[in-house]
Design a protein around this motif. Structure first.
Motif, PDB file in Angstrom:
ATOM      1  N   ALA A  84      42.916  38.225  32.990  1.00  0.00           N
ATOM      2  CA  ALA A  84      44.006  37.756  33.500  1.00  0.00           C
ATOM      3  C   ALA A  84      44.187  37.635  34.873  1.00  0.00           C
ATOM      4  O   ALA A  84      44.738  36.560  35.432  1.00  0.00           O
ATOM      5  CB  ALA A  84      45.271  38.496  32.805  1.00  0.00           C
ATOM      6  N   LEU A  85      43.800  38.884  35.559  1.00  0.00           N
ATOM      7  CA  LEU A  85      44.057  38.828  36.877  1.00  0.00           C
ATOM      8  C   LEU A  85      43.202  37.800  37.483  1.00  0.00           C
ATOM      9  O   LEU A  85      43.505  37.330  38.690  1.00  0.00           O
ATOM     10  CB  LEU A  85      43.771  40.112  37.344  1.00  0.00           C
ATOM     11  N   ILE A  86      42.108  37.780  36.994  1.00  0.00           N
ATOM     12  CA  ILE A  86      40.860  36.649  37.702  1.00  0.00           C
ATOM     13  C   ILE A  86      41.705  35.591  37.752  1.00  0.00           C
ATOM     14  O   ILE A  86      41.431  34.503  38.391  1.00  0.00           O
ATOM     15  CB  ILE A  86      39.534  36.928  36.692  1.00  0.00           C
ATOM     16  N   ASN A  87      41.999  35.012  36.646  1.00  0.00           N
ATOM     17  CA  ASN A  87      42.604  33.724  36.388  1.00  0.00           C
ATOM     18  C   ASN A  87      43.836  33.368  37.410  1.00  0.00           C
ATOM     19  O   ASN A  87      43.860  32.450  38.078  1.00  0.00           O
ATOM     20  CB  ASN A  87      43.255  33.440  35.073  1.00  0.00           C
ATOM     21  N   ILE A  88      44.551  34.396  37.660  1.00  0.00           N
ATOM     22  CA  ILE A  88      45.744  34.244  38.721  1.00  0.00           C
ATOM     23  C   ILE A  88      45.288  34.317  40.117  1.00  0.00           C
ATOM     24  O   ILE A  88      45.478  33.646  40.801  1.00  0.00           O
ATOM     25  CB  ILE A  88      46.684  35.568  38.502  1.00  0.00           C
ATOM     26  N   LEU A  89      44.144  35.014  40.441  1.00  0.00           N
ATOM     27  CA  LEU A  89      43.555  35.094  41.789  1.00  0.00           C
ATOM     28  C   LEU A  89      42.884  33.976  42.013  1.00  0.00           C
ATOM     29  O   LEU A  89      43.012  33.377  43.251  1.00  0.00           O
ATOM     30  CB  LEU A  89      42.718  36.587  41.691  1.00  0.00           C
ATOM     31  N   LYS A  90      42.149  33.553  40.958  1.00  0.00           N
ATOM     32  CA  LYS A  90      41.411  32.185  41.198  1.00  0.00           C
ATOM     33  C   LYS A  90      42.448  31.120  41.353  1.00  0.00           C
ATOM     34  O   LYS A  90      41.930  30.393  42.491  1.00  0.00           O
ATOM     35  CB  LYS A  90      40.665  31.854  39.992  1.00  0.00           C
ATOM     36  N   ASN A  91      43.544  31.144  40.958  1.00  0.00           N
ATOM     37  CA  ASN A  91      44.612  30.000  40.965  1.00  0.00           C
ATOM     38  C   ASN A  91      44.944  30.199  42.689  1.00  0.00           C
ATOM     39  O   ASN A  91      44.890  29.195  43.453  1.00  0.00           O
ATOM     40  CB  ASN A  91      45.803  29.928  40.259  1.00  0.00           C
ATOM     41  N   GLY A  92      45.047  31.274  43.174  1.00  0.00           N
ATOM     42  CA  GLY A  92      45.508  31.530  44.522  1.00  0.00           C
ATOM     43  C   GLY A  92      44.432  31.265  45.445  1.00  0.00           C
ATOM     44  O   GLY A  92      44.607  30.399  46.583  1.00  0.00           O
ATOM     45  N   VAL A  93      42.975  31.249  45.159  1.00  0.00           N
ATOM     46  CA  VAL A  93      42.129  30.950  46.055  1.00  0.00           C
ATOM     47  C   VAL A  93      41.885  29.670  46.261  1.00  0.00           C
ATOM     48  O   VAL A  93      41.647  29.136  47.201  1.00  0.00           O
ATOM     49  CB  VAL A  93      40.635  31.781  45.626  1.00  0.00           C
ATOM     50  N   GLU A  94      42.037  29.089  44.932  1.00  0.00           N
ATOM     51  CA  GLU A  94      41.957  27.591  44.747  1.00  0.00           C
ATOM     52  C   GLU A  94      42.927  26.647  45.810  1.00  0.00           C
ATOM     53  O   GLU A  94      42.549  25.803  46.426  1.00  0.00           O
ATOM     54  CB  GLU A  94      41.887  26.987  43.642  1.00  0.00           C
ATOM     55  N   HIS A  95      44.087  27.361  45.828  1.00  0.00           N
ATOM     56  CA  HIS A  95      45.394  26.592  46.365  1.00  0.00           C
ATOM     57  C   HIS A  95      45.755  27.059  47.609  1.00  0.00           C
ATOM     58  O   HIS A  95      46.797  26.681  48.224  1.00  0.00           O
ATOM     59  CB  HIS A  95      46.509  26.547  45.545  1.00  0.00           C
ATOM     60  N   THR A  96      44.760  28.066  48.389  1.00  0.00           N
ATOM     61  CA  THR A  96      44.747  28.565  49.671  1.00  0.00           C
ATOM     62  C   THR A  96      43.883  27.922  50.655  1.00  0.00           C
ATOM     63  O   THR A  96      42.639  27.941  49.905  1.00  0.00           O
ATOM     64  CB  THR A  96      44.880  30.034  49.557  1.00  0.00           C
ATOM     65  N   GLY A  97      44.080  27.572  51.758  1.00  0.00           N
ATOM     66  CA  GLY A  97      43.219  26.662  52.663  1.00  0.00           C
ATOM     67  C   GLY A  97      42.316  27.826  53.371  1.00  0.00           C
ATOM     68  O   GLY A  97      42.545  29.391  52.941  1.00  0.00           O
ATOM     69  N   GLU A  98      41.444  27.214  54.020  1.00  0.00           N
ATOM     70  CA  GLU A  98      40.723  28.193  54.840  1.00  0.00           C
ATOM     71  C   GLU A  98      41.338  29.006  55.924  1.00  0.00           C
ATOM     72  O   GLU A  98      42.304  28.586  56.437  1.00  0.00           O
ATOM     73  CB  GLU A  98      39.579  27.284  55.803  1.00  0.00           C
ATOM     74  N   GLY A  99      40.902  30.397  56.110  1.00  0.00           N
ATOM     75  CA  GLY A  99      41.470  31.299  56.878  1.00  0.00           C
ATOM     76  C   GLY A  99      42.749  31.680  56.458  1.00  0.00           C
ATOM     77  O   GLY A  99      43.524  32.437  57.141  1.00  0.00           O
ATOM     78  N   GLY A 100      43.014  31.510  54.867  1.00  0.00           N
ATOM     79  CA  GLY A 100      44.244  31.940  54.360  1.00  0.00           C
ATOM     80  C   GLY A 100      44.282  33.629  53.915  1.00  0.00           C
ATOM     81  O   GLY A 100      43.568  34.052  54.110  1.00  0.00           O
ATOM     82  N   GLU A 101      45.213  33.971  53.287  1.00  0.00           N
ATOM     83  CA  GLU A 101      45.319  35.422  52.759  1.00  0.00           C
ATOM     84  C   GLU A 101      45.922  35.531  51.636  1.00  0.00           C
ATOM     85  O   GLU A 101      46.571  34.764  51.103  1.00  0.00           O
ATOM     86  CB  GLU A 101      46.285  36.051  53.868  1.00  0.00           C
ATOM     87  N   ILE A 102      44.998  36.335  50.698  1.00  0.00           N
ATOM     88  CA  ILE A 102      45.538  36.722  49.302  1.00  0.00           C
ATOM     89  C   ILE A 102      46.207  38.157  49.642  1.00  0.00           C
ATOM     90  O   ILE A 102      45.253  39.146  49.898  1.00  0.00           O
ATOM     91  CB  ILE A 102      44.302  36.470  48.517  1.00  0.00           C
ATOM     92  N   ALA A 103      47.235  38.431  49.111  1.00  0.00           N
ATOM     93  CA  ALA A 103      47.732  39.737  49.176  1.00  0.00           C
ATOM     94  C   ALA A 103      48.110  40.469  47.848  1.00  0.00           C
ATOM     95  O   ALA A 103      48.731  39.858  47.116  1.00  0.00           O
ATOM     96  CB  ALA A 103      49.019  39.966  50.012  1.00  0.00           C
ATOM     97  N   VAL A 104      47.395  41.362  47.433  1.00  0.00           N
ATOM     98  CA  VAL A 104      47.583  42.106  46.331  1.00  0.00           C
ATOM     99  C   VAL A 104      48.174  43.554  46.512  1.00  0.00           C
ATOM    100  O   VAL A 104      47.780  44.434  47.023  1.00  0.00           O
ATOM    101  CB  VAL A 104      46.476  42.359  45.179  1.00  0.00           C
ATOM    102  N   SER A 105      49.292  43.790  45.901  1.00  0.00           N
ATOM    103  CA  SER A 105      50.034  44.892  45.843  1.00  0.00           C
ATOM    104  C   SER A 105      50.205  45.556  44.399  1.00  0.00           C
ATOM    105  O   SER A 105      50.492  44.942  43.607  1.00  0.00           O
ATOM    106  CB  SER A 105      51.143  45.051  46.745  1.00  0.00           C
ATOM    107  N   PHE A 106      50.401  46.830  44.226  1.00  0.00           N
ATOM    108  CA  PHE A 106      50.866  47.528  43.053  1.00  0.00           C
ATOM    109  C   PHE A 106      51.455  48.665  43.061  1.00  0.00           C
ATOM    110  O   PHE A 106      51.413  49.360  44.108  1.00  0.00           O
ATOM    111  CB  PHE A 106      49.228  47.847  42.418  1.00  0.00           C
ATOM    112  N   SER A 107      52.284  48.920  42.235  1.00  0.00           N
ATOM    113  CA  SER A 107      53.249  50.405  42.308  1.00  0.00           C
ATOM    114  C   SER A 107      53.495  50.703  40.663  1.00  0.00           C
ATOM    115  O   SER A 107      53.213  49.884  39.754  1.00  0.00           O
ATOM    116  CB  SER A 107      54.621  49.938  42.984  1.00  0.00           C
TER     117      SER A 107
END
Length: 331
Positions: free
Chosen positions: A231-254
């Motif tokens: 499930a996390l891979i699918n969500i992260l993959k969505n973020g990677v595909e829709h974020t341009g070059e030099g972008g940022e993916i932030a993951v936090s947990f609590s």
């Protein structure tokens, strides 16, 4: 009424006992015998009237049940009276409502199945048509080596796409059918996220995207690790595909007393406001969807998370980014 053997026996026994009672009393007093005879007659008549009313009510219930078997669930036989028939009516009404709900549920499932088959056919039609065209072109003996290699590679890509689609649909159907048993085992949040990020490190490196991870390394979560990673891979993959070059993916947990939370945010293209209510619907493709998107990854992620007593929310602003908030409740 008299076609009922038990009722005939009841009337016969009543007449016999009344006759015997009148005969015995007549030895002592004619007046007493007359009173007993009148009382016995009135009792027989009242029993016959009651039995007739009871049979008439049972006939109504029989007709009602025949209407139910014909698919008519609109009738309401409930009443607020006391008694066996009233209880029976209320129980029949409960069963009627249950059958009505089951019928509606089956109709909805049938509609969903029809839509799913239509969507699957649509998704398979494009790559199959493309492969048929390219296979015809490959049969041309004069086709150049470069074109032959290009068509062969395209066919391989389409086959991989079909394989992924069929595999994903099989997983989704198992989740929908409830045949998958999600194991709840503790795993460190950091390890869970690392396993999900690992397959995406190369695409992120190609696009020079940064990964920012924040959270207490000692925090753990009780989930089915393999399915949750998917499930996390699918969500992260969505973020990677829709974020341009030099972008940022932030993951936090609590973690707190009520739930464990994972937040995945990007600073990509975002999701249009009109698309937000539908992004977890399978085969839905938003305005910013990539060309090769099928629209099934987020639907699978949603099914996996909600099947584990979880919840997923999303907020987004066009051209500013998207944030997915995943909560796994402990009770």
């Amino acid at each position: 009424m008299f076609r009922n053997r038990e009722f005939r026996y009841f009337v016969l026994f009543q007449v016999v006992f009344s006759t015997i009672a009148v005969g015995v009393v007549s030895f002592f007093s004619a007046i007493a015998a007359s009173v007993v005879a009148v009382a016995a007659l009135l009792l027989c008549v009242s029993n016959l009237v009651y039995a007739r009313w009871r049979y008439r009510e049972m006939g109504k219930l029989s007709r009602y049940l025949r209407q139910i078997t014909a698919g008519d669930y609109a009738l309401d036989v409930r009443d607020n009276e006391e008694g066996e028939l009233s209880l029976l009516k209320n129980e029949i009404y409960k069963v009627t409502q249950m059958l009505s709900e089951q019928g509606n549920s089956l109709a909805r499932d049938k509609s969903k199945l029809t839509d799913a088959i239509s969507d699957i056919s649509h998704q398979l039609k494009t790559p199959l048509t493309s492969m048929m065209v390219m296979s015809d072109l490959l049969s041309d003996a004069e086709l150049s080596t470069e074109k032959r290699a290009e068509f062969t590679n395209n066919i391989r890509i389409q086959l991989e796409r079909i394989e992924w689609l069929v595999s994903s649909l099989l997983k989704l159907s198992k989740i929908d059918a409830g045949t998958i048993h999600f194991k709840k085992e503790p795993i460190a949040m950091e390890e869970l996220i690392s396993r999900a990020v690992e397959p995406l490190l190369i695409p992120m490196d190609i696009k020079e995207q940064r990964l920012r991870l924040a959270g207490d390394g000692a925090v753990s979560i009780g989930v089915d690790a393999n399915w949750t990673v998917e499930a996390l891979i699918n969500i992260l993959k969505n973020g990677v595909e829709h974020t341009g070059e030099g972008g940022e993916i932030a993951v936090s947990f609590s973690d707190n007393a009520l739930y464990s939370e994972i937040i995945i945010a990007d600073n990509g293209k975002g999701i249009a406001k009109d698309d937000l209510p539908y992004i977890f619907k399978r085969f839905y493709k938003g305005k910013n969807a990539s060309e090769g998107s099928i629209g099934i990854g987020l639907a699978m992620a949603h099914s996996i998370i909600t099947s584990q007593n979880g919840d997923i929310e999303v907020t987004s602003e066009p051209e500013k980014g998207t944030t997915f908030m995943l909560k796994f409740y402990k009770q």
